[in-house]
Design a protein around this motif. Structure first.
Motif, mmCIF file in Angstrom:
data_model
loop_
_atom_site.group_PDB
_atom_site.id
_atom_site.type_symbol
_atom_site.label_atom_id
_atom_site.label_comp_id
_atom_site.label_asym_id
_atom_site.label_seq_id
_atom_site.Cartn_x
_atom_site.Cartn_y
_atom_site.Cartn_z
ATOM 1 N N GLY A 78 24.020 21.566 -32.977
ATOM 2 C CA GLY A 78 23.075 21.124 -31.948
ATOM 3 C C GLY A 78 23.347 19.721 -31.452
ATOM 4 O O GLY A 78 23.165 19.432 -30.264
ATOM 5 N N ASN A 79 23.805 18.840 -32.339
ATOM 6 C CA ASN A 79 24.042 17.461 -31.919
ATOM 7 C C ASN A 79 25.172 17.372 -30.893
ATOM 8 O O ASN A 79 25.041 16.732 -29.849
ATOM 9 C CB ASN A 79 24.402 16.600 -33.139
ATOM 10 N N VAL A 80 26.294 18.038 -31.186
ATOM 11 C CA VAL A 80 27.455 17.915 -30.299
ATOM 12 C C VAL A 80 27.231 18.656 -28.988
ATOM 13 O O VAL A 80 27.573 18.149 -27.919
ATOM 14 C CB VAL A 80 28.725 18.422 -31.007
ATOM 15 N N VAL A 81 26.647 19.863 -29.060
ATOM 16 C CA VAL A 81 26.492 20.626 -27.824
ATOM 17 C C VAL A 81 25.559 19.906 -26.850
ATOM 18 O O VAL A 81 25.818 19.855 -25.637
ATOM 19 C CB VAL A 81 26.001 22.062 -28.126
ATOM 20 N N SER A 82 24.489 19.299 -27.357
ATOM 21 C CA SER A 82 23.562 18.606 -26.452
ATOM 22 C C SER A 82 24.132 17.276 -25.979
ATOM 23 O O SER A 82 24.013 16.930 -24.798
ATOM 24 C CB SER A 82 22.211 18.389 -27.142
ATOM 25 N N GLY A 114 28.536 14.479 -34.772
ATOM 26 C CA GLY A 114 27.803 15.690 -35.148
ATOM 27 C C GLY A 114 27.828 15.922 -36.650
ATOM 28 O O GLY A 114 26.834 16.345 -37.240
ATOM 29 N N MET A 115 28.977 15.627 -37.268
ATOM 30 C CA MET A 115 29.078 15.803 -38.725
ATOM 31 C C MET A 115 28.118 14.862 -39.460
ATOM 32 O O MET A 115 27.487 15.259 -40.442
ATOM 33 C CB MET A 115 30.513 15.532 -39.178
ATOM 34 N N VAL A 116 28.016 13.630 -38.978
ATOM 35 C CA VAL A 116 27.132 12.659 -39.633
ATOM 36 C C VAL A 116 25.688 13.141 -39.575
ATOM 37 O O VAL A 116 24.966 13.103 -40.579
ATOM 38 C CB VAL A 116 27.271 11.270 -38.984
ATOM 39 N N ARG A 117 25.274 13.640 -38.395
ATOM 40 C CA ARG A 117 23.890 14.132 -38.291
ATOM 41 C C ARG A 117 23.679 15.348 -39.193
ATOM 42 O O ARG A 117 22.674 15.438 -39.903
ATOM 43 C CB ARG A 117 23.556 14.492 -36.842
ATOM 44 N N GLY A 118 24.630 16.301 -39.178
ATOM 45 C CA GLY A 118 24.474 17.492 -40.009
ATOM 46 C C GLY A 118 24.376 17.141 -41.484
ATOM 47 O O GLY A 118 23.522 17.661 -42.207
ATOM 48 N N MET A 119 25.245 16.245 -41.939
ATOM 49 C CA MET A 119 25.240 15.903 -43.370
ATOM 50 C C MET A 119 24.025 15.047 -43.729
ATOM 51 O O MET A 119 23.496 15.153 -44.839
ATOM 52 C CB MET A 119 26.549 15.193 -43.725
#
Length: 257
Positions: A78-82, A114-119
């Motif tokens: 969601g972070n990268v797509v938006s 995006g990885m930072v937000r997901g983790m």
């Protein structure tokens, strides 16, 4: 660009991405924490007490790794797509493309954001789960590797979705009709060994089954599938998705008209 300039450019994009989602934390970090807390209460405490043990653990312990992985998947994607679609929509991506920055720096910057937000969401959900159950990390190397690879894979997936999207509605199609069903059928709430033979074979075609089980092996030490084959497959998908995203960015797919 010199290697030092490339490093500065990369850090600039990553910092911008992290500041973006931390500035709006009530929309990015708080909702998954509330949602997962509800999952812990409803599926773990209320329903789990009636289900009993699964895989040698009580139901709450069994589903926690799957719920953590589900939050990592959804938030990385969601972070990268938006973020990238907004950059494309506002035409600020064109300023990046005409700069001396190589396309792979742009791609890596968005993906790492995006990885930072997901983790980070994964860490928040893990800490919340400790209020409901006890967890002991069994294989920390496997746990870290599978989280990093899964966050990278779904960040790349979000990037490709954003490149192909032509309007804001398009960025919700994949999460709604592909990602969510695959996640719920990916062994988050049950062991695929409980399924009839036919549906177990069908489940093995779902890539999220391998991610959830590899993470569950890292945390609990149990898995329905071969863990190291799963890690190799996830790493392979990361490589393929990276090459596709980089090719599309260099080609200007969805950006140049």
């Amino acid at each position: 660009m010199s290697p030092r300039e490339q490093w500065v450019a990369f850090l600039t994009i990553v910092t911008k991405e992290i500041r973006r989602f931390t500035r709006i934390w009530p929309q990015t970090l708080l909702p998954p924490a509330i949602t997962m807390t509800l999952y812990f209460v409803i599926f773990g405490n209320l329903i789990g007490s009636r289900v009993g043990e699964m895989g040698g653990f009580d139901y709450m312990q069994y589903i926690v790794p799957g719920l953590i992985m589900m939050s990592v998947i959804q938030n990385s994607y969601g972070n990268v797509v938006s973020s990238f679609f907004s950059t494309k929509f506002q035409h600020s991506i064109e300023e990046m493309l005409v700069s001396p920055m190589p396309p792979w720096i742009i791609l890596c910057g968005f993906v790492v954001g995006g990885m930072v937000r997901g983790m980070l969401v994964g860490v928040i959900v893990s800490m919340l789960s400790l209020f409901f159950t006890h967890l002991t990390m069994q294989h920390i190397f496997v746990t870290v590797v599978v989280v990093v690879l899964t966050a990278a894979l779904f960040s790349l997936g979000g990037f490709i979705n954003a490149i192909l999207a032509k309007k804001f509605d398009d960025i919700s199609i994949v999460p709604t009709f592909v990602l969510t069903p695959l996640t719920y059928l990916g062994g988050v709430f049950y062991s695929i060994d409980m399924l009839p033979e036919f549906w177990r074979a069908v489940s093995l075609a779902n890539p999220i089954v391998y991610m959830v089980n590899a993470f569950r092996y890292g945390v609990l030490g149990v898995s329905d599938v071969n863990v190291y084959a799963s890690l190799a497959a996830i790493a392979g998908f990361v490589g393929v998705f990276f090459m596709i995203a980089l090719w599309m960015l260099r080609r200007g797919t969805g950006i140049r008209h």
